[in-house]
Design a protein around this motif. Structure first.
Motif, PDB file in Angstrom:
ATOM      1  N   VAL A 213      25.756  84.469  20.444  1.00  0.00           N
ATOM      2  CA  VAL A 213      26.712  85.890  20.900  1.00  0.00           C
ATOM      3  C   VAL A 213      27.908  86.021  21.213  1.00  0.00           C
ATOM      4  O   VAL A 213      28.883  86.724  21.107  1.00  0.00           O
ATOM      5  N   ALA A 214      27.298  85.363  22.880  1.00  0.00           N
ATOM      6  CA  ALA A 214      28.881  85.316  23.236  1.00  0.00           C
ATOM      7  C   ALA A 214      30.354  85.401  23.069  1.00  0.00           C
ATOM      8  O   ALA A 214      30.975  84.689  23.180  1.00  0.00           O
ATOM      9  N   ARG A 215      30.778  84.228  21.815  1.00  0.00           N
ATOM     10  CA  ARG A 215      31.218  83.174  20.916  1.00  0.00           C
ATOM     11  C   ARG A 215      31.908  84.285  20.168  1.00  0.00           C
ATOM     12  O   ARG A 215      32.884  85.256  19.863  1.00  0.00           O
ATOM     13  N   MET A 216      30.697  85.054  19.861  1.00  0.00           N
ATOM     14  CA  MET A 216      31.401  86.377  18.679  1.00  0.00           C
ATOM     15  C   MET A 216      31.765  87.438  20.081  1.00  0.00           C
ATOM     16  O   MET A 216      33.448  88.141  19.132  1.00  0.00           O
ATOM     17  N   LEU A 217      31.179  87.524  20.912  1.00  0.00           N
ATOM     18  CA  LEU A 217      31.247  89.030  21.634  1.00  0.00           C
ATOM     19  C   LEU A 217      32.796  88.462  22.255  1.00  0.00           C
ATOM     20  O   LEU A 217      33.705  89.814  23.390  1.00  0.00           O
TER      21      LEU A 217
ATOM     22  N   PRO B 182      28.780  91.688  28.312  1.00  0.00           N
ATOM     23  CA  PRO B 182      27.895  91.732  29.438  1.00  0.00           C
ATOM     24  C   PRO B 182      26.094  92.447  27.853  1.00  0.00           C
ATOM     25  O   PRO B 182      26.297  93.286  27.352  1.00  0.00           O
ATOM     26  N   PHE B 183      25.668  91.344  27.707  1.00  0.00           N
ATOM     27  CA  PHE B 183      24.191  92.111  27.077  1.00  0.00           C
ATOM     28  C   PHE B 183      23.274  91.299  26.943  1.00  0.00           C
ATOM     29  O   PHE B 183      23.393  90.206  27.693  1.00  0.00           O
ATOM     30  N   GLU B 184      22.371  91.917  26.351  1.00  0.00           N
ATOM     31  CA  GLU B 184      20.329  91.276  26.686  1.00  0.00           C
ATOM     32  C   GLU B 184      20.328  91.178  25.663  1.00  0.00           C
ATOM     33  O   GLU B 184      20.432  91.900  24.248  1.00  0.00           O
ATOM     34  N   LEU B 185      19.366  90.139  24.820  1.00  0.00           N
ATOM     35  CA  LEU B 185      18.434  89.918  23.785  1.00  0.00           C
ATOM     36  C   LEU B 185      17.635  91.055  23.568  1.00  0.00           C
ATOM     37  O   LEU B 185      16.105  90.579  24.664  1.00  0.00           O
ATOM     38  N   ASP B 186      17.215  91.825  22.476  1.00  0.00           N
ATOM     39  CA  ASP B 186      16.078  92.548  22.413  1.00  0.00           C
ATOM     40  C   ASP B 186      14.885  92.166  21.368  1.00  0.00           C
ATOM     41  O   ASP B 186      13.676  92.380  21.566  1.00  0.00           O
TER      42      ASP B 186
ATOM     43  N   GLN C 233      22.722 100.048  16.130  1.00  0.00           N
ATOM     44  CA  GLN C 233      21.536 101.356  15.959  1.00  0.00           C
ATOM     45  C   GLN C 233      21.450 102.464  17.267  1.00  0.00           C
ATOM     46  O   GLN C 233      22.233 101.634  17.725  1.00  0.00           O
ATOM     47  N   PRO C 234      20.308 103.196  16.730  1.00  0.00           N
ATOM     48  CA  PRO C 234      20.336 103.640  18.304  1.00  0.00           C
ATOM     49  C   PRO C 234      19.651 103.254  19.394  1.00  0.00           C
ATOM     50  O   PRO C 234      19.483 101.536  19.769  1.00  0.00           O
ATOM     51  N   ASP C 235      20.009 103.404  20.516  1.00  0.00           N
ATOM     52  CA  ASP C 235      19.405 103.381  21.678  1.00  0.00           C
ATOM     53  C   ASP C 235      20.306 101.970  22.391  1.00  0.00           C
ATOM     54  O   ASP C 235      20.304 100.969  23.389  1.00  0.00           O
ATOM     55  N   ASP C 236      21.610 102.242  22.350  1.00  0.00           N
ATOM     56  CA  ASP C 236      22.138 101.141  22.754  1.00  0.00           C
ATOM     57  C   ASP C 236      22.044  99.198  22.277  1.00  0.00           C
ATOM     58  O   ASP C 236      22.553  98.367  22.347  1.00  0.00           O
ATOM     59  N   ILE C 237      21.252  99.164  20.285  1.00  0.00           N
ATOM     60  CA  ILE C 237      20.913  98.100  20.320  1.00  0.00           C
ATOM     61  C   ILE C 237      22.180  98.081  18.980  1.00  0.00           C
ATOM     62  O   ILE C 237      22.136  98.912  18.255  1.00  0.00           O
ATOM     63  N   TRP C 238      22.491  96.699  18.437  1.00  0.00           N
ATOM     64  CA  TRP C 238      23.483  96.247  17.487  1.00  0.00           C
ATOM     65  C   TRP C 238      22.676  95.185  17.413  1.00  0.00           C
ATOM     66  O   TRP C 238      21.866  94.428  17.646  1.00  0.00           O
ATOM     67  N   ARG C 239      22.601  95.559  15.409  1.00  0.00           N
ATOM     68  CA  ARG C 239      21.911  94.294  15.538  1.00  0.00           C
ATOM     69  C   ARG C 239      23.007  93.551  14.794  1.00  0.00           C
ATOM     70  O   ARG C 239      23.873  93.258  13.943  1.00  0.00           O
ATOM     71  N   ILE C 240      22.937  91.532  14.633  1.00  0.00           N
ATOM     72  CA  ILE C 240      23.713  90.940  14.351  1.00  0.00           C
ATOM     73  C   ILE C 240      23.098  89.975  13.720  1.00  0.00           C
ATOM     74  O   ILE C 240      21.974  89.648  13.942  1.00  0.00           O
ATOM     75  N   ASP C 241      23.636  89.508  12.634  1.00  0.00           N
ATOM     76  CA  ASP C 241      23.210  89.286  11.824  1.00  0.00           C
ATOM     77  C   ASP C 241      23.576  87.798  11.484  1.00  0.00           C
ATOM     78  O   ASP C 241      25.241  87.290  10.382  1.00  0.00           O
ATOM     79  N   PHE C 242      23.501  86.554  11.778  1.00  0.00           N
ATOM     80  CA  PHE C 242      24.086  85.041  11.137  1.00  0.00           C
ATOM     81  C   PHE C 242      23.394  84.533   9.838  1.00  0.00           C
ATOM     82  O   PHE C 242      22.965  84.042  10.584  1.00  0.00           O
TER      83      PHE C 242
ATOM     84  N   PHE D  49      18.907  82.757   7.834  1.00  0.00           N
ATOM     85  CA  PHE D  49      19.790  83.958   8.597  1.00  0.00           C
ATOM     86  C   PHE D  49      19.337  84.214   9.805  1.00  0.00           C
ATOM     87  O   PHE D  49      17.945  84.264   9.777  1.00  0.00           O
ATOM     88  N   LEU D  50      20.012  83.987  10.888  1.00  0.00           N
ATOM     89  CA  LEU D  50      19.400  84.434  12.296  1.00  0.00           C
ATOM     90  C   LEU D  50      19.440  85.839  12.767  1.00  0.00           C
ATOM     91  O   LEU D  50      20.742  86.716  12.255  1.00  0.00           O
ATOM     92  N   ILE D  51      18.455  86.674  12.367  1.00  0.00           N
ATOM     93  CA  ILE D  51      18.531  88.587  13.028  1.00  0.00           C
ATOM     94  C   ILE D  51      18.220  88.582  14.726  1.00  0.00           C
ATOM     95  O   ILE D  51      17.489  87.523  15.283  1.00  0.00           O
ATOM     96  N   ALA D  52      19.344  89.266  15.498  1.00  0.00           N
ATOM     97  CA  ALA D  52      19.410  89.021  16.866  1.00  0.00           C
ATOM     98  C   ALA D  52      19.767  90.389  17.283  1.00  0.00           C
ATOM     99  O   ALA D  52      20.932  91.340  16.360  1.00  0.00           O
ATOM    100  N   ASP D  53      19.144  90.722  17.985  1.00  0.00           N
ATOM    101  CA  ASP D  53      19.042  92.689  18.007  1.00  0.00           C
ATOM    102  C   ASP D  53      19.080  92.304  19.390  1.00  0.00           C
ATOM    103  O   ASP D  53      18.628  91.594  20.407  1.00  0.00           O
ATOM    104  N   VAL D  54      20.824  93.299  20.060  1.00  0.00           N
ATOM    105  CA  VAL D  54      21.210  92.783  21.164  1.00  0.00           C
ATOM    106  C   VAL D  54      21.658  94.324  21.598  1.00  0.00           C
ATOM    107  O   VAL D  54      21.799  95.764  21.100  1.00  0.00           O
ATOM    108  N   ARG D  55      21.278  93.960  23.539  1.00  0.00           N
ATOM    109  CA  ARG D  55      20.972  95.691  24.127  1.00  0.00           C
ATOM    110  C   ARG D  55      22.863  95.046  24.663  1.00  0.00           C
ATOM    111  O   ARG D  55      22.598  94.132  25.479  1.00  0.00           O
ATOM    112  N   MET D  56      23.809  96.403  24.545  1.00  0.00           N
ATOM    113  CA  MET D  56      24.867  96.264  24.932  1.00  0.00           C
ATOM    114  C   MET D  56      25.105  97.659  24.751  1.00  0.00           C
ATOM    115  O   MET D  56      25.240  98.218  24.196  1.00  0.00           O
ATOM    116  N   ARG D  57      26.347  97.760  25.815  1.00  0.00           N
ATOM    117  CA  ARG D  57      27.119  98.818  25.579  1.00  0.00           C
ATOM    118  C   ARG D  57      28.543  98.701  25.001  1.00  0.00           C
ATOM    119  O   ARG D  57      29.349  97.796  25.708  1.00  0.00           O
ATOM    120  N   ALA D  58      28.560  98.903  23.666  1.00  0.00           N
ATOM    121  CA  ALA D  58      30.162  98.316  23.599  1.00  0.00           C
ATOM    122  C   ALA D  58      30.480  99.169  22.778  1.00  0.00           C
ATOM    123  O   ALA D  58      30.430 100.146  22.229  1.00  0.00           O
TER     124      ALA D  58
END
Ligand code: FAD
Lengths: 77, 534
Positions: B268-272, B277-281, B238-247, B204-213
């Motif tokens: 992530v771009a394919r998903m969103l 716009p997002f940043e990888l955390d 998650q708090p602080d505009d962080i999202w957990r995405i688990d692929f 599993f790939l765990i990506a924590d992504v910062r974005m306003r969604a």
């Protein structure tokens, strides 16, 4: 409750034919999914754990020796 | 930008400059969520501890985010509950998608009238930082950073430890050792204890992504979505505009290549979609296991949390299960160290937490088996169930994208009287002197932590409590000093009417119920719950 073991289908040939018709034109994987969906629907209809366990054991015995009890656990360290 | 993790100061231990081993009554190894919770629980009961950790910061990276209602109640008792509520993301709804469509939605706590929600999402590093603060504030936790247990030797009445620091090694002699040193536990290996179970052939790939969604605060789980065909994806806020995405990646994926930020960004771009716009955390790739020690108590050594048992993350049962280990063991250790209970009380930790670990392992294994079908039959059933679930509610209970953490309910605890199920007390809204309050806030809060919950009503006085027990009165009418069950929910959830009583343990679990309470019977149940032979 126990599993009904006397023949109960009013029209066995008709039911068998309907089943085969449902599988027609399906590839192997889709056929499996059809059977699975059918099992899920019928199991829910029966809704009795003892009857389902009995049916499962009987079905398994019909195709091969009984399944080993419990999940197959691969040792991990 | 990622938050800079706090750095905790290393202090040169005095023992380095003294001859002989340092004597310490109680040593906790590992300042993860479990070790910290245990240290705080013990401190709240007046018990001092030394807490060793090889690092000097909190857990960085993507680890626990979902804290369950029971964990929040425990942190409520320890004084941190409001902090979790204020900062954390409260959620209770989940959605399951299959292919391009939503299959169905679920609600984990459809009922009102609980202080804490089904779940709060919060980064593990925030939780750990607050626990460190709270431990420090008690003045009873001797936190020692950058001190690694390098070796241990068990003695009949304690443990000898070799502790490595940046300035060299020293020895400690502990009466009690609490191993909270995580999945790769050095203490477990030091004792040569087998850690057996099941490995899952998946990555599993765990990506924590910062974005306003604008996604709602819900748990979203996709089976076979168009943006990640053939695999599953989980999204959590998650708090602080962080999202957990688990692929889900599958067993054949190359973990190093998958961690390449460019590749993750593309996923992530394919998903969103192109416009978000997002940043990888944070990025990590995991494989999961489910395994446990055969026993958690080994003489004077106890294993808690990931050191004792490991689960796959589907269901959020790792951290939550470990926090409940600490909840279970803290009061027992305090009672034994204070001389209120025999040492044999501590055996009930195994009796109560082994079945709980098994329940967590069973649930998380089953989820993983559903998410990662092992063969063609499993895949056919899974896909058929998902397809049916969109239109047939009957199939939805079979969809398993994670059975979210719930407290274990034990039916045969050695501490229970009269065959009562050992479950956490339910919460309920009450009024105290006209002010809104919560029932659980009054359980395990005073004295040695045992509480007699005495129900009263018009013309029916509450049961009396034997000496040494804190009595909390729940009344169906407004009475000074009592908790007024204005909504009737306490009475309903305990299924206890006026005149009845319930004995609750310091960890807020039910120990006995009395339809016609008598002092001697209550005292006997209290003694039994403290491990005294009847
Ligand atoms: C991707 C992912 C997602 C997860 N999501 C969730 C979730 O949503 N909810 C949930 O409840 N759980 C979740 N978990 C599980 C959770 O992170 C763990 O169960 C939890 O961290 C266990 O806590 P612990 O205190 O037992 O161990 P750890 O957090 O591993 O802490 C162990 C500590 O011991 C220290 N240590 C180790 N060896 C030594 C030594 N020899 N000497 C001194 N110190 C030592 C380490 O530095 C560390 O600080 C998730 C895990 C992963 C990987």
């Amino acid at each position: 409750m126990t599993l009904a073991r006397e023949p109960r289908l009013p029209d066995p040939d008709g039911w068998y034919a309907a089943l085969m018709t449902a599988h027609r034109d399906l590839d192997e994987a889709a056929s499996r999914r059809l059977d699975a969906a059918l099992v899920v629907l019928l199991a829910n209809h029966i809704g009795d754990a003892a009857v389902l366990a009995e049916a499962l054991a009987l079905a398994r015995a019909a195709v091969s020796p009984p399944a080993a009890a419990g999940p197959a656990a691969a040792p991990a360290r | 930008m990622r938050l800079a993790p706090p750095l905790f100061p290393y202090r040169r231990p005095a023992a380095l400059d003294r001859p002989g081993p340092e004597a310490a009554p109680l040593v906790i190894v590992g300042a993860g969520p479990v070790g910290l919770t245990l240290a705080l629980d013990l401190a709240r009961r007046g018990i001092a501890s030394v807490l060793l950790d090889e690092e000097d910061t909190v857990s960085v990276g993507s680890r626990a985010i979902c804290w369950s209602k029971r964990t929040l109640e425990i942190y409520g008792r320890l004084g941190l509950g409001q902090r979790f509520l204020d900062k954390g993301i409260t959620w209770q709804r989940g959605r399951v998608f299959h292919g391009e469509r939503e299959a169905y939605a679920f609600d984990l706590l459809p009922e009102q009238g609980h202080e804490y929600p089904a779940f709060v999402n919060l980064q593990q590093y925030h939780a750990e930082a607050w626990l460190v603060e709270a431990c420090t504030a008690t003045g009873l936790v001797d936190l020692r950073w950058r001190q690694r247990v390098a070796a241990l030797e068990t003695l009949p009445d304690g443990v000898r430890l070799r502790v490595a620091t940046p300035d060299g090694e020293y020895q400690m002699q502990a009466d009690w050792l609490l191993a909270c040193d995580g999945a790769h536990s050095t203490l477990r290996e030091g004792l040569g204890l087998p850690f057996l179970g099941q490995i899952f052939h998946d990555r599993f790939l765990i990506a924590d992504v910062r974005m306003r969604a604008a996604f709602p605060t819900e748990r979203w789980f996709w089976f076979d979505p168009p943006f990640h065909p053939g695999q599953s994806v989980l999204l959590h806020k998650q708090p602080d505009d962080i999202w957990r995405i688990d692929f889900q990646l599958g067993w054949d994926a190359d973990p190093e290549a998958e961690k390449d930020p460019a590749r993750v960004r593309a996923r992530v771009a394919r998903m969103l979609g192109p416009d978000v716009p997002f940043e990888l955390d944070w990025i990590s790739v995991y494989t999961f296991r489910c395994r446990r020690l055969e026993r958690f108590r080994h003489g004077r050594v106890f294993f808690l949390g990931d050191a004792a048992h490991q689960v796959s993350p589907f269901g959020a049962r790792g951290g939550n299960g470990g926090v409940q280990d600490a909840d279970n063991l803290g009061w027992k250790l305090a009672a034994v160290l204070d001389g209120r209970a025999p040492e044999s009380l501590l055996d009930s930790y195994d009796a109560e937490r082994l079945p709980a670990a098994d329940e967590n392992i069973l649930n998380s294994s089953r989820s993983t088996d559903f998410i990662t079908p092992k063969n063609a039959a499993a895949r056919a059933y899974r896909d058929a169930i998902l397809a049916l679930s969109a239109t047939q509610p009957l199939a939805r209970p079979l969809v398993n994208s994670g059975r979210l953490s719930r407290p274990a309910i034990l039916t045969d605890s050695p501490l229970a009287t009269g065959g009562v199920a050992t479950a956490p007390a339910p919460d309920a809204p009450v009024l105290r002197d006209g002010q809104p309050d919560w029932l659980l806030r009054h359980i395990g809060a005073a004295g040695d932590g045992f509480t007699l919950l005495a129900f009263a009503g018009p013309g029916v006085p509450p049961a009396a409590a034997p000496p040494g027990l804190t009595r909390v009165v729940v009344s169906q009418e407004e009475t000074p000093g009592a908790l007024f069950d204005h909504a009737g929910l306490a009475t309903a959830r305990f299924a206890a009417g006026p005149g009845e009583a319930v004995l609750l343990r310091p960890d807020q679990h039910i120990a006995a119920r009395f339809a016609a309470p008598e002092l001697a019977a209550i005292a006997a149940a209290h003694a039994k719950a403290l491990g005294h032979a009847p």
